[in-house]
Design a protein around this motif. Structure first.
Motif, PDB file in Angstrom:
ATOM      1  N   VAL A 234      60.326  12.496  43.802  1.00 54.05           N
ATOM      2  CA  VAL A 234      58.867  12.604  43.872  1.00 54.05           C
ATOM      3  C   VAL A 234      58.371  13.794  43.058  1.00 54.05           C
ATOM      4  N   GLN A 235      59.063  14.917  43.139  1.00 54.93           N
ATOM      5  CA  GLN A 235      58.654  16.101  42.391  1.00 54.93           C
ATOM      6  C   GLN A 235      58.717  15.851  40.886  1.00 54.93           C
ATOM      7  N   ARG A 238      55.830  13.471  39.978  1.00 55.10           N
ATOM      8  CA  ARG A 238      54.551  14.192  40.044  1.00 55.10           C
ATOM      9  C   ARG A 238      54.346  15.032  38.772  1.00 55.10           C
ATOM     10  N   PRO A 242      52.818  11.261  36.365  1.00 54.61           N
ATOM     11  CA  PRO A 242      51.861  11.312  37.483  1.00 54.61           C
ATOM     12  C   PRO A 242      51.203   9.974  37.809  1.00 54.61           C
ATOM     13  N   GLN A 245      52.827   8.429  40.798  1.00 50.63           N
ATOM     14  CA  GLN A 245      52.971   9.287  41.966  1.00 50.63           C
ATOM     15  C   GLN A 245      52.800   8.521  43.277  1.00 50.63           C
ATOM     16  N   ASN A 246      51.753   7.692  43.385  1.00 48.00           N
ATOM     17  CA  ASN A 246      51.533   6.953  44.631  1.00 48.00           C
ATOM     18  C   ASN A 246      52.682   6.010  44.934  1.00 48.00           C
ATOM     19  N   HIS A 285      50.529  13.223  52.718  1.00 47.39           N
ATOM     20  CA  HIS A 285      50.396  12.192  51.693  1.00 47.39           C
ATOM     21  C   HIS A 285      49.816  10.896  52.242  1.00 47.39           C
ATOM     22  N   GLN A 288      47.622   8.824  49.735  1.00 42.39           N
ATOM     23  CA  GLN A 288      48.394   8.182  48.661  1.00 42.39           C
ATOM     24  C   GLN A 288      49.125   6.956  49.180  1.00 42.39           C
TER      25      GLN A 288
END
Length: 329
Positions: A234-235, A238, A242, A245-246, A285, A288
Motif C-alpha cells: 500500500v505504501q 500510494r 496513487p 490507492q483505493n 481508510h 477509500q
C-alpha cells in the motif's frame, strides 16, 4: 541457453510432488530448465527430486537447509540461466501448454511479463474449472495490477501464474523469513514493465485446503507478516501509483484484514493487539474502502468488524455453521 527457468521450492509435499514435477516435464515447450529446490524437507521429497533429475537432464536439484519459501526461490534465482523465469509451488501443477503460451505471448507482444488465470483444485478431488472463452489482452502494468488486486478475479497476486523476463529480478529478491512474500514482491516486478500480456485461460492449477500448508493452518504470529507485506504494498502504491490507492487499500482490507480476523476466530484465539491494528486501519481508510470496487457484502462485513468485533465473530461463526463450514464471507 534455455528459454525458461522454472523454479520449484520443495518442502513437505511428497504426496503432491510427482504430479507437480511431471506437469512441468511434460510442457509443450521443451527448451526449459527445471530447478527443484529441496528446502531441507524432512520427508522423501529430496529423494524424489534426485530421482527425476536422473530421468530428465533439464532438471537441476538444490539441496539446502530449511530457510523458507522465499529463501528457496531466491536460491533458484541465483542459478537460473533462462531467458524467462517461471515459478510453480510444489503442491500445485500446470497445464501442459501453460509456459509455451506465456512465452509466446511475451515474444509476440514484446512484453516483459505474461500472466494467465488460475483454476482452483480442492484436495482429494479431480475437479478443475476451465474457461471456454479465452481472451488475450495487452494491458498496462497499472491495469494488470488492478486485476490482481480484484479479489473476484482469478489473476491473483501470486508469482506462480506468470512468466517474467529474467532481468526483472536483477534487483529484486523475495523477503527472506517472511510469509505472504508474493504480496510483498509482485508490485516490484509488475511496475518495471510498461505493458503486460494476459490471457484468460486457467493454466495454473492451485491446490486449496491442503492439510499442513503454511498458509492454511491456525492463527499465529506469522499473520503479522501478512500485515507487513500488505502495508509495504500500500505504501508503494500510494507513492508511485496513487491512482490505484483505493484498490490497494480495499485489497488489503479483504485479503489481509478479514482473512486474519477469520483465521483468528476459527482458531479460537483473540489477539487484541492485532484487532486494534486492523480496526485502526479500517477507521483511517473507511472512505477509500467504501469508494472501492469490492462487493457490498464485503463492505458491510468490514463495517461490522470496525463497529463491534464480538458481533462480527458471532455472525461469522453462525454463517459458517449454517453453510456447513464453507466460508462464503
Amino acid at each position: 541457453m534455455p528459454e525458461i527457468s522454472i523454479i520449484v521450492p520443495v518442502y513437505k509435499v511428497e504426496g503432491y510432488l510427482k504430479k507437480c514435477i511431471e506437469s512441468i516435464c511434460n510442457q509443450t515447450i521443451k527448451n526449459i530448465e527445471i530447478i527443484l529446490v529441496d528446502d531441507g524437507s524432512p520427508d522423501q521429497c529430496g529423494e524424489i527430486c534426485d530421482y527425476y533429475s536422473k530421468r530428465d537432464s533439464r532438471i537441476k536439484v538444490i539441496h539446502k537447509e530449511n530457510g523458507g519459501l522465499s529463501d528457496a526461490r531466491n536460491a533458484g534465482l541465483e542459478i537460473a540461466i533462462g531467458k524467462y523465469i517461471g515459478f510453480v509451488d510444489s503442491d500445485d501443477f500446470v497445464s501442459s501448454d501453460m509456459f509455451e503460451l506465456l512465452f509466446d505471448l511475451c515474444e509476440k507482444n514484446n512484453t516483459l511479463i505474461a500472466g494467465c488465470d488460475l483454476a482452483y483444485v480442492y484436495d482429494g478431488t479431480d475437479r478443475v474449472d476451465y474457461c471456454s472463452n479465452a481472451q488475450e489482452y495487452i494491458i498496462t502494468s497499472s491495469e494488470f495490477f488492478e486485476l490482481m488486486l480484484d479479489v473476484q478475479k482469478n489473476v491473483r497476486t501470486g508469482v506462480w501464474n506468470k512468466l517474467y523476463k529474467r532481468e526483472l529480478f536483477n534487483n529484486v529478491r523475495f523477503p527472506k523469513g517472511k510469509l505472504f512474500e508474493d504480496v510483498g514482491t509482485m508490485y516490484k516486478l509488475i511496475f518495471q514493465a510498461d505493458m503486460i500480456s494476459y490471457v484468460s485461460i486457467p493454466g495454473y492449477h492451485y491446490l486449496k485446503q491442503r492439510e499442513g500448508a503454511i498458509t492454511n493452518g491456525k492463527y499465529s504470529k506469522k499473520e503479522y507478516d501478512r500485515l507487513e507485506m500488505s502495508e509495504n504494498m500500500v505504501q508503494y502504491i500510494r507513492k508511485y501509483q496513487p491512482q490505484l490507492q483505493n484498490a490497494a487499500i480495499a485489497f488489503r482490507a479483504v485479503n489481509c484484514h478479514l482473512t486474519i480476523i477469520n483465521t483468528m476466530i476459527t482458531s479460537k484465539i483473540k489477539d487484541e493487539k492485532m484487532i486494534q491494528i486492523i480496526k485502526k486501519d479500517l477507521r483511517n481508510h473507511y472512505f477509500q474502502i467504501i469508494r472501492s470496487h469490492i462487493s457490498k457484502i464485503k463492505k458491510m462485513q468490514l463495517l461490522l468488524l470496525l463497529i463491534n468485533y464480538d458481533l462480527y465473530k458471532y455472525l461469522y461463526l453462525n454463517q459458517k455453521k449454517g453453510s456447513r463450514g464453507t466460508d462464503s464471507w
